[in-house]
Design a protein around this motif. Structure first.
Motif, mmCIF file in Angstrom:
data_model
loop_
_atom_site.group_PDB
_atom_site.id
_atom_site.type_symbol
_atom_site.label_atom_id
_atom_site.label_comp_id
_atom_site.label_asym_id
_atom_site.label_seq_id
_atom_site.Cartn_x
_atom_site.Cartn_y
_atom_site.Cartn_z
ATOM 1 N N GLY A 258 3.711 3.028 -20.588
ATOM 2 C CA GLY A 258 3.975 3.443 -22.046
ATOM 3 C C GLY A 258 3.336 2.386 -23.069
ATOM 4 O O GLY A 258 1.813 1.984 -23.086
ATOM 5 N N SER A 259 3.908 1.491 -23.923
ATOM 6 C CA SER A 259 3.217 0.740 -24.635
ATOM 7 C C SER A 259 3.116 -0.709 -24.142
ATOM 8 O O SER A 259 2.692 -1.854 -24.693
ATOM 9 C CB SER A 259 3.891 0.474 -26.038
ATOM 10 N N SER A 260 3.657 -0.985 -22.542
ATOM 11 C CA SER A 260 3.628 -2.096 -22.135
ATOM 12 C C SER A 260 2.714 -2.203 -20.933
ATOM 13 O O SER A 260 2.049 -1.144 -20.604
ATOM 14 C CB SER A 260 5.139 -2.347 -21.733
ATOM 15 N N ILE A 261 2.603 -3.385 -20.260
ATOM 16 C CA ILE A 261 1.785 -3.527 -19.082
ATOM 17 C C ILE A 261 2.763 -3.998 -17.913
ATOM 18 O O ILE A 261 3.430 -4.877 -18.087
ATOM 19 C CB ILE A 261 0.808 -4.482 -19.166
ATOM 20 N N ALA A 262 2.410 -3.260 -16.790
ATOM 21 C CA ALA A 262 3.507 -3.467 -15.708
ATOM 22 C C ALA A 262 2.550 -3.946 -14.433
ATOM 23 O O ALA A 262 1.397 -3.601 -14.234
ATOM 24 C CB ALA A 262 4.261 -2.279 -15.018
ATOM 25 N N ALA A 263 3.180 -5.160 -13.793
ATOM 26 C CA ALA A 263 2.618 -5.551 -12.657
ATOM 27 C C ALA A 263 2.509 -4.430 -11.780
ATOM 28 O O ALA A 263 3.520 -3.576 -11.462
ATOM 29 C CB ALA A 263 3.317 -6.872 -12.070
ATOM 30 N N ALA A 264 1.384 -4.284 -10.670
ATOM 31 C CA ALA A 264 1.322 -3.324 -9.796
ATOM 32 C C ALA A 264 0.962 -3.813 -8.253
ATOM 33 O O ALA A 264 0.132 -4.956 -8.317
ATOM 34 C CB ALA A 264 0.483 -2.334 -10.454
ATOM 35 N N LEU A 265 1.329 -3.188 -7.411
ATOM 36 C CA LEU A 265 0.919 -3.450 -6.129
ATOM 37 C C LEU A 265 0.687 -2.274 -5.056
ATOM 38 O O LEU A 265 1.413 -1.424 -5.449
ATOM 39 C CB LEU A 265 1.979 -4.518 -5.364
ATOM 40 N N TRP A 266 -0.128 -2.234 -4.422
ATOM 41 C CA TRP A 266 -0.823 -1.109 -3.554
ATOM 42 C C TRP A 266 -1.040 -1.745 -2.225
ATOM 43 O O TRP A 266 -1.237 -2.632 -2.023
ATOM 44 C CB TRP A 266 -1.910 -0.364 -4.016
ATOM 45 N N SER A 267 -0.575 -1.149 -1.056
ATOM 46 C CA SER A 267 -0.741 -1.588 0.382
ATOM 47 C C SER A 267 -1.310 -0.624 1.055
ATOM 48 O O SER A 267 -1.198 0.733 0.826
ATOM 49 C CB SER A 267 0.690 -2.235 0.579
ATOM 50 N N THR A 268 -1.691 -0.969 2.393
ATOM 51 C CA THR A 268 -2.088 -0.341 3.589
ATOM 52 C C THR A 268 -1.843 -0.736 4.913
ATOM 53 O O THR A 268 -1.823 -2.134 5.067
ATOM 54 C CB THR A 268 -3.607 0.164 3.305
ATOM 55 N N GLY A 269 -1.679 -0.191 6.038
ATOM 56 C CA GLY A 269 -1.282 -0.681 7.168
ATOM 57 C C GLY A 269 -2.517 -0.418 7.964
ATOM 58 O O GLY A 269 -2.499 -1.043 9.247
ATOM 59 N N ASP A 270 -3.383 0.523 7.855
ATOM 60 C CA ASP A 270 -4.465 0.652 8.667
ATOM 61 C C ASP A 270 -5.769 0.463 8.100
ATOM 62 O O ASP A 270 -6.901 0.396 8.517
ATOM 63 C CB ASP A 270 -4.492 2.020 9.248
ATOM 64 N N GLY A 271 -5.845 0.089 6.459
ATOM 65 C CA GLY A 271 -7.146 -0.103 5.999
ATOM 66 C C GLY A 271 -7.393 0.967 5.241
ATOM 67 O O GLY A 271 -8.422 0.862 4.271
ATOM 68 N N LEU A 272 -7.235 2.187 5.468
ATOM 69 C CA LEU A 272 -7.675 3.547 5.070
ATOM 70 C C LEU A 272 -6.822 4.168 4.090
ATOM 71 O O LEU A 272 -7.081 4.702 3.109
ATOM 72 C CB LEU A 272 -8.153 4.306 6.156
ATOM 73 N N ASN A 273 -5.461 4.231 4.522
ATOM 74 C CA ASN A 273 -4.402 4.782 3.903
ATOM 75 C C ASN A 273 -3.645 4.085 3.002
ATOM 76 O O ASN A 273 -2.978 3.310 3.330
ATOM 77 C CB ASN A 273 -3.612 5.812 4.925
ATOM 78 N N TRP A 274 -3.851 4.087 1.789
ATOM 79 C CA TRP A 274 -3.123 3.149 0.670
ATOM 80 C C TRP A 274 -2.208 4.021 0.122
ATOM 81 O O TRP A 274 -2.218 5.064 -0.360
ATOM 82 C CB TRP A 274 -4.396 2.717 -0.366
ATOM 83 N N HIS A 275 -1.248 3.221 -0.351
ATOM 84 C CA HIS A 275 -0.134 3.688 -1.308
ATOM 85 C C HIS A 275 0.630 2.687 -2.160
ATOM 86 O O HIS A 275 0.471 1.399 -1.895
ATOM 87 C CB HIS A 275 0.896 4.262 -0.392
ATOM 88 N N PRO A 276 0.831 3.319 -3.488
ATOM 89 C CA PRO A 276 1.612 2.223 -4.302
ATOM 90 C C PRO A 276 2.871 1.806 -3.761
ATOM 91 O O PRO A 276 3.671 2.693 -2.943
ATOM 92 C CB PRO A 276 1.702 3.192 -5.486
ATOM 93 N N VAL A 277 3.217 0.596 -4.070
ATOM 94 C CA VAL A 277 4.536 -0.026 -3.170
ATOM 95 C C VAL A 277 5.646 0.359 -4.242
ATOM 96 O O VAL A 277 6.062 -0.618 -5.168
ATOM 97 C CB VAL A 277 4.589 -1.666 -3.018
ATOM 98 N N LEU A 278 6.021 1.554 -4.235
ATOM 99 C CA LEU A 278 7.046 1.985 -5.051
ATOM 100 C C LEU A 278 8.409 1.241 -5.402
ATOM 101 O O LEU A 278 9.026 1.092 -6.219
ATOM 102 C CB LEU A 278 7.234 3.367 -4.941
ATOM 103 N N SER A 279 8.687 0.881 -4.042
ATOM 104 C CA SER A 279 10.007 -0.123 -3.924
ATOM 105 C C SER A 279 10.038 -1.293 -4.759
ATOM 106 O O SER A 279 10.950 -2.169 -5.049
ATOM 107 C CB SER A 279 10.330 -0.392 -2.622
ATOM 108 N N ALA A 280 8.770 -1.797 -5.268
ATOM 109 C CA ALA A 280 8.670 -3.124 -6.158
ATOM 110 C C ALA A 280 8.699 -2.751 -7.768
ATOM 111 O O ALA A 280 8.540 -3.651 -8.311
ATOM 112 C CB ALA A 280 7.356 -3.860 -5.595
ATOM 113 N N GLN A 281 8.758 -1.407 -7.897
ATOM 114 C CA GLN A 281 8.726 -1.266 -9.481
ATOM 115 C C GLN A 281 9.730 -1.786 -10.361
ATOM 116 O O GLN A 281 9.464 -2.345 -11.474
ATOM 117 C CB GLN A 281 8.482 0.023 -9.751
ATOM 118 N N THR A 282 10.746 -1.934 -9.764
ATOM 119 C CA THR A 282 11.735 -2.550 -10.676
ATOM 120 C C THR A 282 11.428 -4.068 -10.842
ATOM 121 O O THR A 282 11.965 -4.664 -11.867
ATOM 122 C CB THR A 282 13.208 -2.265 -10.136
ATOM 123 N N ALA A 283 10.739 -4.570 -9.952
ATOM 124 C CA ALA A 283 10.730 -5.903 -10.189
ATOM 125 C C ALA A 283 9.336 -6.212 -11.234
ATOM 126 O O ALA A 283 9.250 -7.395 -11.715
ATOM 127 C CB ALA A 283 10.438 -6.760 -8.923
#
Length: 775
Positions: A258-283
């Motif tokens: 929105g009008s703010s900036i949120a910290a963000a984190l993405w991760s991968t377990g194999d180096g190829l398939n990345w996904h956002p760490v949705l469980s961290a969004q509240t923090a």
């Protein structure tokens, strides 16, 4: 292909336009500047060849040309930018990666090495006549890897260099670049890198969009386009840090929310398939703004992670840290960073800039972080990522506003802290309890640049006048010398310095405007009792008068004028008062000649504000449509009718405790009393936070985000409205005229007939751009 350079034709076109219109233009200026010690200094005078090529005509409504006048060689010059510090391991030496800047603006990716942290040797990563930049470095297995780019924006290509072992030379290796998000691949760069069990990962941008690379051996890099599509699905994602942990890899940064900036984190377990760490969004996406600048593992097993960065609540940025036992579940941000007893800055307390971890066991580590705000740099230590204690910096470094502690590495009893700001190669080394500063010798890391920041741009008396604040940090960390320079031009291309004597000594200028054939500048002086808002006037073609206090009597607190604007016969100054207790309150003043001032009233906003700040203003005269036109194109007044009542519009911020700063606006029909507005008088899409606005008949222009350089802002750049402020579009400023080793910073804008004139800086040096309207 780019349009041909046409400097001579552009000069003729601008000059003709001014002559045809009579050259009558009014301007406004505003902004927020870092206050520095008032010792005057002489700006750099090394001549430079400025870029005069233009952007492609299909990139916007203007073809831009950068002026090449020798008088604009203020600030900048030969220097270096330090990008990474890597501690020794496995027989390797201390390593610093960065970029040497030559006086002519060329750049060379460079590596500095040291056996003990105090004696350093430099080596270029590319040959002569090749522009290159080093953006980050990391160790991996027996190798040291540096990433960056070769070429000059907008035609850079991503690059990497690898040293395979102790004493081995750095060799350039291939970096794959592909088209992503339907963007051209003409501009690509790597800005961060990390290595671990899965291999090496690098992040950066391709075509202005986030990009990610992978290498299994450091000798060949492949772009991870599938991962980029995943990360690119967020709203304006930015990757600022990478971590290659034993259980995978992580990318941290920030996104728009929105009008703010949120910290963000993405991760991968194999180096190829990345996904956002949705469980961290509240923090990561709580109240206000949040950003991640560093990631580290707790221990050798990688079970337990720490993220650092900052959070903004109200007008204050503060250091922040998050901890996680598994990379999925994250704590709310901890702000338990000891800030010490040093004076608190006016607008922000700063953020954590860098983090390093020294494993002490399978699940434990010593963490060292560094960060800074406008008035102080700091160093912290922690064993859990949640509780932080301040480590002592040298006395001069702890209180100096002339450097930013933004890089750190630790090995044994040695700690190296460096300034990563462009052209500010400060490097400090602690060995035991003693500190040394190898960068005090400019032959090692290069001279420290003076930084020229435009403070105001106005047209009157047939000429443009540009006010420039010049900061000259010392080669050794300590005091900053400052001065105010004035330049004038009759065509926006050839500029001449103007002698001002001592009237600006010990002061900061924040705005410049024209009234009739006179000029008025505003800002503040720095007496011991607190900042005092003042104005300077140059009547007709005379000399600048000594400053006049805007308030007739001293008031409690720090009073600052942030901007100034004028109609045909009235000039208004706006700013804020920082009382001894509580948040800042808005201020305004009025004058008929720029010399004699009265205090205006500013009505309360009505919201439960903890702080109100007016950043700047713009003005026009309302005219009768039946009268004869008297105003030439490009004036800040409307182009038809006789002179009528003035209208002043001001812009700034309001911050309620616990929330993010929100846009705020005020209006006055006389300049004597100001009322808050419930909606923007500039249209709902007006860029925020705005630094400068220029009303013109062809269009309105706005500059946003310059005062927030170093921290993300939602609308940084140059904006245009062709419907009197009802809607706004960002202008493309990525072409050749805007580029140096670093991207341009844009500070001020005005109209010169129907031609926009923009002032800013490139690589610390003053720059002026002129836009010729495209057919």
């Amino acid at each position: 292909m780019p349009a041909p350079t046409r400097t001579a034709a552009t000069v003729a076109a601008v000059t003709a336009a001014v002559l045809l219109t009579g050259g009558a233009l009014a301007g406004c200026s505003s902004g927020s500047h870092r206050a520095v010690p008032p010792t005057p200094t002489t700006p750099a005078t090394t001549a430079t060849t400025a870029v005069t090529a233009t952007t492609r005509p299909d990139t916007g409504p203007y073809e831009w040309t950068r002026a090449a006048s020798p008088a604009l060689a203020v600030g900048g010059g030969a220097s270096s930018t330090l990008a990474a510090v890597v501690a020794p391991s496995g027989g390797r030496q201390w390593t610093v990666a960065g970029t040497r800047l030559a006086a002519d603006g060329s750049s060379t990716a460079t590596v500095w090495t040291s056996a003990n942290g105090t004696v350093w040797t430099a080596a270029a990563l590319t040959g002569p006549q090749v522009d290159s930049q080093a953006g980050a470095a990391a160790t991996w297995r027996t190798a040291t890897v540096i990433v960056g780019s070769i070429g000059r924006a907008p035609n850079r290509r991503a690059a990497a260099w690898i040293s395979t072992g102790p004493g081995a030379p750095f060799v350039e290796v291939a970096a794959d670049v592909r088209a992503t998000n339907d963007q051209l691949t003409g501009d690509a760069t790597m800005t961060t890198v990390a290595g671990g069990p899965l291999g090496l990962f690098a992040a950066g941008t391709v075509g202005g969009h986030v990009a990610l690379w992978y290498s299994s051996n450091g000798r060949r890099w492949t772009q991870l386009t599938a991962a980029e599509r995943t990360i690119g699905g967020a709203n304006d994602p930015h990757i600022t840090t990478l971590l290659a942990a034993p259980d995978g890899a992580y990318a941290g940064g920030w996104v728009r929310n929105g009008s703010s900036i949120a910290a963000a984190l993405w991760s991968t377990g194999d180096g190829l398939n990345w996904h956002p760490v949705l469980s961290a969004q509240t923090a990561f996406a709580g109240p206000g703004d949040r950003i991640i600048t560093g990631l580290a593992s707790l221990g050798t097993l990688g079970v337990g992670l720490v993220a650092v960065g900052g959070q903004r609540v109200g007008t204050h940025w503060s250091p922040a840290a998050w901890i996680s036992p598994n990379g999925a579940s994250w704590s709310q941000p901890s702000s338990a960073f000891v800030l010490g007893a040093r004076p608190q800055p006016d607008a922000s307390d700063g953020t954590v800039s860098a983090l390093t971890a020294i494993p002490t066991g399978p699940r434990t580590a010593t963490l060292v972080a560094t960060g800074s705000g406008p008035t102080a740099s700091r160093l912290w230590r922690s064993t859990d990522g949640e509780h932080w204690l301040e480590m002592a910096l040298p006395a001069a470094a702890a209180t100096s506003a002339g450097w930013q502690a933004s890089l750190v590495a630790v090995a044994g009893s040695t700690t190296v802290v460096a300034d990563g700001d462009p052209g500010q190669p400060h490097l400090l080394v602690q060995q035991g309890a003693a500190w040394t500063e190898p960068s005090t010798n400019p032959t090692t890391f290069g001279p420290v640049q003076a930084v020229a920041q435009p403070a105001g741009l106005a047209y009157t008396g047939g000429a443009l006048t540009l006010a420039v604040d010049v900061d000259q940090p010392a080669q050794a960390v300590g005091p900053v010398a400052s001065s105010v320079e004035m330049l004038t031009s009759t065509d926006a291309f050839t500029w001449t310095p103007v002698a001002t004597g001592t009237v600006f000594t010990g002061a900061t200028v924040t705005g410049l405007t024209a009234i009739d054939n006179s000029l008025v500048a505003v800002g503040w002086r720095h007496p011991a009792s607190g900042d005092q808002a003042v104005a300077w006037a140059r009547i007709g073609g005379g000399t600048w008068r000594p400053p006049t206090a805007l308030d007739p009597r001293p008031i409690a607190g720090s009073d600052q004028a942030n901007g100034v604007c004028a109609t045909a016969n009235l000039v208004a100054a706006v700013g804020s008062l920082q009382p001894a207790h509580g948040g800042p309150v808005p201020r305004a003043w009025l004058s008929g000649d720029g010399v004699h001032w009265t205090t205006a009233t500013v009505a309360p906003d009505g919201r439960l504000a903890s702080s109100d700040i007016i950043a700047g203003c713009t003005a026009a005269s309302l005219r009768s449509a039946s009268a004869t036109p008297t105003t030439p194109p490009g004036s800040t007044a409307t182009s038809s009718g006789s002179a009528g009542a003035p209208v002043f519009d001001a812009f700034g911020t309001i911050a309620v405790t616990g929330t993010n700063p929100a846009p705020a606006y005020w209006r006055s029909s006389s300049g004597r009393s100001w009322a808050p507005q419930t909606s923007s008088p500039f249209g709902p899409a007006f860029p925020f936070p705005a630094d400068d606005v220029a009303r013109g008949v062809p269009a309105w222009l706005a500059v946003a985000g310059a005062a927030g350089a170093g921290l993300p802002t939602a609308a940084s750049g140059l904006w245009r409205s062709s419907d009197a402020g009802a809607s706004w579009q960002r202008l493309d400023t990525t072409g050749v005229p805007w580029q140096g080793a670093e991207a341009a910073q844009i500070d001020r804008v005005t109209w010169f007939a129907d031609v926009p004139v923009v002032a800013g800086q490139v690589d610390g040096r003053l720059a002026v751009w002129t836009g010729i309207p495209n057919a």
